[in-house]
Design an enzyme around this catalytic site. Structure first.
Site, PDB file in Angstrom:
ATOM      1  N   HIS A 168       0.700  -1.322  -0.085  1.00  0.00           N
ATOM      2  CA  HIS A 168       0.154  -0.027  -0.033  1.00  0.00           C
ATOM      3  C   HIS A 168       0.761   1.341  -0.047  1.00  0.00           C
ATOM      4  O   HIS A 168       0.284   2.499   0.024  1.00  0.00           O
ATOM      5  CB  HIS A 168      -0.835  -0.002   1.189  1.00  0.00           C
ATOM      6  CG  HIS A 168      -0.141   0.409   2.542  1.00  0.00           C
ATOM      7  ND1 HIS A 168       0.534  -0.811   3.291  1.00  0.00           N
ATOM      8  CD2 HIS A 168       0.026   1.282   3.120  1.00  0.00           C
ATOM      9  CE1 HIS A 168       1.048  -0.359   4.348  1.00  0.00           C
ATOM     10  NE2 HIS A 168       0.804   0.975   4.220  1.00  0.00           N
TER      11      HIS A 168
HETATM   12  C1  UD1 Z   1      -1.779   5.184   6.294  1.00  0.00           C
HETATM   13  C2  UD1 Z   1      -0.089   5.511   7.030  1.00  0.00           C
HETATM   14  C3  UD1 Z   1       0.752   4.610   6.678  1.00  0.00           C
HETATM   15  C4  UD1 Z   1       0.411   3.155   7.172  1.00  0.00           C
HETATM   16  C5  UD1 Z   1      -1.035   2.693   6.785  1.00  0.00           C
HETATM   17  C6  UD1 Z   1      -1.549   1.514   7.438  1.00  0.00           C
HETATM   18  C7  UD1 Z   1       0.169   7.959   6.910  1.00  0.00           C
HETATM   19  C8  UD1 Z   1       0.989   9.014   6.437  1.00  0.00           C
HETATM   20  N1  UD1 Z   1       0.299   6.761   6.369  1.00  0.00           N
HETATM   21  O1  UD1 Z   1      -1.580   4.891   5.142  1.00  0.00           O
HETATM   22  O2  UD1 Z   1       1.922   4.868   7.482  1.00  0.00           O
HETATM   23  O3  UD1 Z   1       1.185   2.146   6.897  1.00  0.00           O
HETATM   24  O4  UD1 Z   1      -1.784   3.872   7.032  1.00  0.00           O
HETATM   25  O5  UD1 Z   1      -2.658   0.959   6.586  1.00  0.00           O
HETATM   26  O6  UD1 Z   1      -0.114   8.331   8.014  1.00  0.00           O
HETATM   27  N2  UD1 Z   1      -9.069   4.799   3.040  1.00  0.00           N
HETATM   28  C9  UD1 Z   1     -10.204   4.207   2.971  1.00  0.00           C
HETATM   29  N3  UD1 Z   1     -10.683   3.920   4.082  1.00  0.00           N
HETATM   30  C10 UD1 Z   1     -10.108   4.020   5.354  1.00  0.00           C
HETATM   31  C11 UD1 Z   1      -8.765   4.715   5.366  1.00  0.00           C
HETATM   32  C12 UD1 Z   1      -8.284   4.907   4.030  1.00  0.00           C
HETATM   33  O7  UD1 Z   1     -10.874   3.856   2.063  1.00  0.00           O
HETATM   34  O8  UD1 Z   1     -10.569   3.483   6.468  1.00  0.00           O
HETATM   35  C13 UD1 Z   1      -8.534   5.089   1.702  1.00  0.00           C
HETATM   36  C14 UD1 Z   1      -8.844   6.542   1.271  1.00  0.00           C
HETATM   37  O9  UD1 Z   1      -9.255   6.850  -0.035  1.00  0.00           O
HETATM   38  C15 UD1 Z   1      -7.450   7.377   1.494  1.00  0.00           C
HETATM   39  C16 UD1 Z   1      -6.368   6.178   1.273  1.00  0.00           C
HETATM   40  O10 UD1 Z   1      -7.205   5.173   1.628  1.00  0.00           O
HETATM   41  O11 UD1 Z   1      -7.291   8.306   0.790  1.00  0.00           O
HETATM   42  C17 UD1 Z   1      -5.197   6.371   1.999  1.00  0.00           C
HETATM   43  O12 UD1 Z   1      -5.458   6.601   3.497  1.00  0.00           O
HETATM   44  P1  UD1 Z   1      -4.372   7.577   4.377  1.00  0.00           P
HETATM   45  O13 UD1 Z   1      -4.830   7.316   5.672  1.00  0.00           O
HETATM   46  O14 UD1 Z   1      -4.115   8.897   3.845  1.00  0.00           O
HETATM   47  O15 UD1 Z   1      -3.103   6.559   4.337  1.00  0.00           O
HETATM   48  P2  UD1 Z   1      -2.621   5.069   4.190  1.00  0.00           P
HETATM   49  O16 UD1 Z   1      -2.170   4.933   2.721  1.00  0.00           O
HETATM   50  O17 UD1 Z   1      -3.865   4.259   4.599  1.00  0.00           O
END
Ligand code: UD1
Length: 367
Positions: free
Chosen positions: A209
């Protein structure tokens, strides 16, 4: 009574917070309060973990959701400041390296609330990773730096951290792995494998991811093509993070996959630990999974140019790979030619107790 706010936001935080919440709840004079920023909000990315870890509902839920880094970090700061004013805690404890970690430590320090960082001192020395910035900033301002391994202590010292702030306590995530392993019955284990039609020791488990792997169309397409090829040798199961899934859609990647390449929804904690325990090997870009596989003595290939957890390579079962070397390394694993590894010192399931003791001493010094 010391009121201590425990901050979680994203999936890898929950299993690090749970053991500390329980250890503090059983300690006289400590009142832990759970604050969930809402960085991860899907049921399977968040609430299912609370259920599997037997955690109560968070006392505060900030509902910040997704956004750019600035948007997400800023929203956490604005909402968390209100909680701090209302709760007036004696200490804030942050975990890991996600945006919620840095946002809450900054906000607390500005209101003169001391901060403890669990999983301090880890460095990939790769400033293109958002987590590296989060780690550096959080460590620079935290009053207590709880490290999982000696490399963490050394990194902090070389950055000038005063040594009475640094305390090596071991790896708290292992506390949760050890607890959950004791709670999963052989029948439940088999049911999880049956559900995905998998046989123990006969599949590769994949999680990817990181922006560096999945945010560019070319890289993501090459990775998927490789996994599809791998599935001709061994079934591949890939519980896919929402970020990766969203990007496949956005980039219009439309491939035909083999029957043995199983892309599934993210799984809950109990199931993921079960899937790891029974896999032949793991391919990942996660930080925590490098550590869990070292504890489980399971071969792990990390698709990254660097790691903030070098002990998993030096001592554990992990190796770094890129798209040019992954095929050869996975062949080595399938041929049974892989290092055994040893479990690092203090990765023993007792880290939460050591943190509670250190916090009690810190509180006593401040009185
Ligand atoms: C975040 C952490 C990363 C960790 C990862 C584990 C930061 C900078 N990154 O990355 O260190 O390894 O979590 O999962 O804090 N989304 C959903 N549902 C959710 C959460 C996210 O659909 O419950 C989607 C959204 O479209 C979002 C994307 O995933 O834009 C990324 O989520 P985000 O929290 O920005 O970062 P992660 O890639 O999950």
């Amino acid at each position: 009574m010391s009121k201590i706010l425990l901050i979680v936001g994203a999936r890898p935080n929950f299993m690090k917070m749970a053991p500390l919440y329980f250890a503090m709840s059983q300690t006289e004079g400590m009142a832990p309060v759970i604050v969930h920023t809402g960085q991860h909000y899907d049921y399977i990315m968040s609430q299912a973990f609370f259920e599997d870890l037997d955690l109560p509902e968070p006392h505060h839920y900030l509902e910040v959701g997704s956004g750019t880094h600035a948007e997400q970090t800023a929203r956490v700061m604005i909402e968390f400041e209100k909680v701090l004013v209302e709760e007036r805690p004696d200490l804030v404890v942050v975990f890991g390296d996600v945006n919620s970690t840095v946002a809450c430590s900054l906000t607390a320090k500005k209101l003169l609330v001391p901060v403890a960082h669990v999983e301090a001192g880890l460095r990939s020395f790769d400033e293109t990773m958002p987590e590296e910035i989060n780690r550096r900033v959080t460590d620079a301002i935290s009053d207590l730096l709880f490290t999982p391994s000696a490399d963490g202590d050394e990194n902090l010292r070389s950055e000038g951290a005063n040594h009475d702030r640094v305390c090596r306590v071991g790896n708290i995530m292992i506390d949760s792995v050890a607890t959950i392993l004791g709670r999963i019955s052989a029948e439940q284990e088999q049911a999880t494998l049956d559900q995905q039609n998998l046989q123990a020791q006969n599949y590769a488990l994949v999680t990817l991811h990181r922006p560096s792997n999945v945010d560019a169309p070319d890289s993501l397409a090459r990775i998927l093509a490789y996994l599809n090829k791998l599935s001709a040798s061994i079934p591949v199961v890939f519980p896919m993070h929402p970020r990766t899934k969203k990007n496949i859609g956005n980039f219009g990647i439309d491939m035909e996959f083999n029957e043995d390449f199983l892309i599934i929804e993210p799984v809950r904690y109990r199931e993921f630990i079960t899937l790891q325990k029974n896999a032949r090997f793991v391919l990942t870009d996660s930080g925590g999974i490098q550590e869990e596989t070292t504890y489980l003595k399971l071969p792990c290939l990390t698709l990254r140019p660097n790691t903030e957890r070098p002990i998993t390579v030096a001592q554990g079962t992990n190796e770094l790979v890129d798209l040019n070397t992954v095929e050869e390394q996975s062949r080595r694993i399938l041929a049974g030619n892989w290092k055994q590894g040893t479990i690092p010192l203090l990765w023993d399931g007792k880290t939460a107790g050591r943190i509670v003791e250190a916090i009690a001493e810190f509180q006593a010094r401040r009185r």
